[in-house]
Design an enzyme around this catalytic site. Structure first.
Site, short mmCIF file in Angstrom:
data_model
loop_
_atom_site.label_atom_id
_atom_site.label_comp_id
_atom_site.label_asym_id
_atom_site.label_seq_id
_atom_site.Cartn_x
_atom_site.Cartn_y
_atom_site.Cartn_z
N GLU A 47 0.65 -0.90 0.18
CA GLU A 47 0.38 -0.57 0.26
C GLU A 47 0.92 1.06 0.10
OE1 GLU A 47 -2.31 -3.26 2.76
OE2 GLU A 47 -0.17 -2.57 2.10
N ARG A 180 11.68 -22.32 -7.80
CA ARG A 180 12.40 -21.56 -6.60
C ARG A 180 12.95 -20.28 -7.15
NH1 ARG A 180 17.66 -24.95 -9.25
NH2 ARG A 180 17.02 -27.84 -8.88
N ASP A 196 24.97 -35.12 -6.07
CA ASP A 196 24.79 -34.28 -6.73
C ASP A 196 25.61 -33.35 -7.02
OD1 ASP A 196 23.09 -36.61 -8.03
OD2 ASP A 196 21.64 -35.47 -7.00
#
Length: 328
Positions: A47, A180, A196
């Site tokens: 606002e 993400r 990984d």
């Protein structure tokens, strides 16, 4: 209201601990005088941004916001209710009331008492969806937890060797990166980290700076650059996270599901069959099929290139707001 919701939704993942509110200031002839979304870090509020853009033109205009203007004092800035009263706005439309007990209904009541025309409830469902992370934190005292799974047709997440790159195609992976970008924190288990070495960043053009904080579910030694959670229940200490994305692997997914701390599942299903391989989820404490029914509600389904996305949400009863997790 749809435009205000879109503004707020675009800010999701940047505004914690505050909600990602969207706001418009509109002239009597329909011209848009000011647009605002909650700024990164939670201030200024939407606002305040929209009214600053509108300036003196806000006199006699309408203000449309996805959340009731705040009415409680903060050292970080003035209340939005005060700003609206000073602006000369004649009409306010708020999609939903603020669940924070310090404001809940009082902001709209104060505006009505000052002679401003007030409406609420318009676009409420869409506004709640756009601010689901913050609303979950207010109701449950923790972030909304989304579990992402990339599966074959037969429900496998990897070959027996652990190889999983890439089960899904480029369109599905791009959608993950968009998720993400609207997440405050992303979490994996130590097994995924070691196997990984995931970057867990956002690699969509123009959104690279929206990469979330990284967290590791592990009781082991801390890892530089990662925030540590010893157990799924540690999400209750994440006071500055509205949305948490859990990406892997099977043990981590199982732990969060067994603790009943998953609110949303993004299931990316590839048109391949692996056969013998690693299951997506292990034992989560269910001993009868009947106990599994009624827990999950399908909310979306669509094609992403060669893959298919299925979205499910946990069916929960609403709870009371918590002052400990209110906005600032």
């Amino acid at each position: 209201m749809a435009a205000a919701v879109a503004l707020g939704a675009a800010a999701r993942g940047t505004t914690a601990p505050n909600p990602n509110v969207g706001c418009l200031v509109i002239a009597p002839d329909g011209a848009i005088l000011g647009r605002g979304a909650t700024r990164p870090g939670g201030r200024p509020h939407a606002e305040a941004v929209a009214l600053a853009e509108a300036g003196e033109r806000a006199q006699g205009a309408s203000l449309v916001t996805t959340l009731e203007p705040c009415n409680h004092r903060s050292h970080r800035g003035p209340t939005c209710t005060d700003l609206i009263l000073q602006s000369g706005v004649a009409h306010v439309v708020a999609a939903i009331e603020d669940p924070d007990r310090r404001t809940s209904g009082e902001g709209l009541h104060r505006l009505r008492g000052a002679g401003i025309s007030v409406e609420s409830g318009i676009g409420a469902a869409e506004a709640r969806e756009s601010m689901a992370g913050w609303l979950t934190r207010m109701a449950l005292g923790r972030p909304r937890v989304t579990l992402k799974l990339a599966l074959s047709i037969d429900g496998k997440i990897a070959l027996p060797s652990g190889e999983s790159k890439w089960i899904t195609g480029e369109d599905a992976r791009a959608h993950v990166h968009l998720e993400r970008a609207h997440t405050d924190m992303i979490l994996v288990g130590r097994g995924t980290l070691l196997a990984d070495r995931p970057r867990l960043d956002v690699r969509l053009p123009g959104l690279e700076e929206r990469s979330p904080r990284r967290a590791l579910l592990s009781r082991g030694e801390p890892v530089e650059g990662w925030e540590m959670l010893a157990s799924p229940e540690d999400v209750f200490r994440l006071h500055d996270v509205n949305d948490l994305l859990v990406e892997g692997g099977s043990a981590t997914a199982t732990a969060f599901l067994a603790a009943d701390l998953v609110d949303r599942i993004l299931l990316y299903r590839a048109p391949i069959i692996i056969g013998e391989g690693r299951q997506s989820v292990g034992y989560i404490g269910l001993d009868a099929i009947g106990d599994a029914h009624g827990r999950w509600e399908p909310r979306d389904g669509r094609r992403l290139g060669i893959d298919r996305l299925e979205v499910y949400e946990r069916v929960r009863q609403p709870g009371p707001a918590s002052l400990d997790f209110a906005r600032d």
